[in-house]
Design a protein around this motif. Structure first.
Motif, mmCIF file in Angstrom:
data_model
loop_
_atom_site.group_PDB
_atom_site.id
_atom_site.type_symbol
_atom_site.label_atom_id
_atom_site.label_comp_id
_atom_site.label_asym_id
_atom_site.label_seq_id
_atom_site.Cartn_x
_atom_site.Cartn_y
_atom_site.Cartn_z
ATOM 1 N N HIS A 16 0.820 -1.211 0.000
ATOM 2 C CA HIS A 16 0.000 0.000 0.000
ATOM 3 C C HIS A 16 0.857 1.267 0.000
ATOM 4 N N SER A 20 1.856 1.040 5.974
ATOM 5 C CA SER A 20 1.860 -0.189 6.766
ATOM 6 C C SER A 20 2.473 0.118 8.127
ATOM 7 N N ALA A 89 0.889 7.637 -1.723
ATOM 8 C CA ALA A 89 0.116 6.401 -1.599
ATOM 9 C C ALA A 89 -1.235 6.510 -2.303
ATOM 10 N N ARG A 90 -1.895 7.638 -2.130
ATOM 11 C CA ARG A 90 -3.187 7.828 -2.805
ATOM 12 C C ARG A 90 -3.016 7.870 -4.319
ATOM 13 N N TRP A 94 -3.824 3.755 -3.052
ATOM 14 C CA TRP A 94 -4.126 3.414 -1.667
ATOM 15 C C TRP A 94 -5.384 4.138 -1.224
ATOM 16 N N ASP A 95 -6.268 3.416 -0.566
ATOM 17 C CA ASP A 95 -7.494 3.979 -0.018
ATOM 18 C C ASP A 95 -7.576 3.586 1.451
ATOM 19 N N ASP A 100 -7.048 -3.981 4.591
ATOM 20 C CA ASP A 100 -5.732 -4.338 4.043
ATOM 21 C C ASP A 100 -5.787 -5.452 3.012
#
Length: 102
Positions: A16, A20, A89-90, A94-95, A100
């Motif tokens: 992600h 983490s 990350a976005r 990544w949301d 996970d």
């Protein structure tokens, strides 16, 4: 693979996009100056990451593990490092609302 042979892939390759628990340890270590901001811990084994975790935990203790209690310089560094990480990350999909395993 044994515990000793496990290695961290580094922030750039972490699950992600580094969002983490281990990614948080690495970023917090950067915030507190325990490692340079350029250090992504790529290739570090489990024992070395655990040592870093212990150092990060000790660094947070005087502030009750709360960003709001950090001195201005550390709070600003935390905001800069985490804002950049979240933005990256976005951009990579990544949301934070998804579990996970999604």
């Amino acid at each position: 693979m044994s515990r000793q042979n496990k290695v961290y892939p580094g922030l750039e390759q972490d699950a992600h996009a580094g969002m983490s628990p281990t990614g948080n340890i690495v970023r917090d270590a950067q915030v507190f100056g325990l490692i340079p901001e350029t250090e992504t811990c790529i290739g570090w084994n489990v024992d070395r990451i655990e040592q870093l975790y212990d150092q990060v935990t000790a660094a947070w203790m005087p502030y009750g593990h709360l960003v709001s209690r950090l001195p201005d310089e550390l709070r600003q560094r935390h905001q800069r490092i985490y804002t950049a990480a979240i933005t990256r990350a976005r951009a990579l999909g990544w949301d934070p609302e998804l579990p996970d395993d999604e």
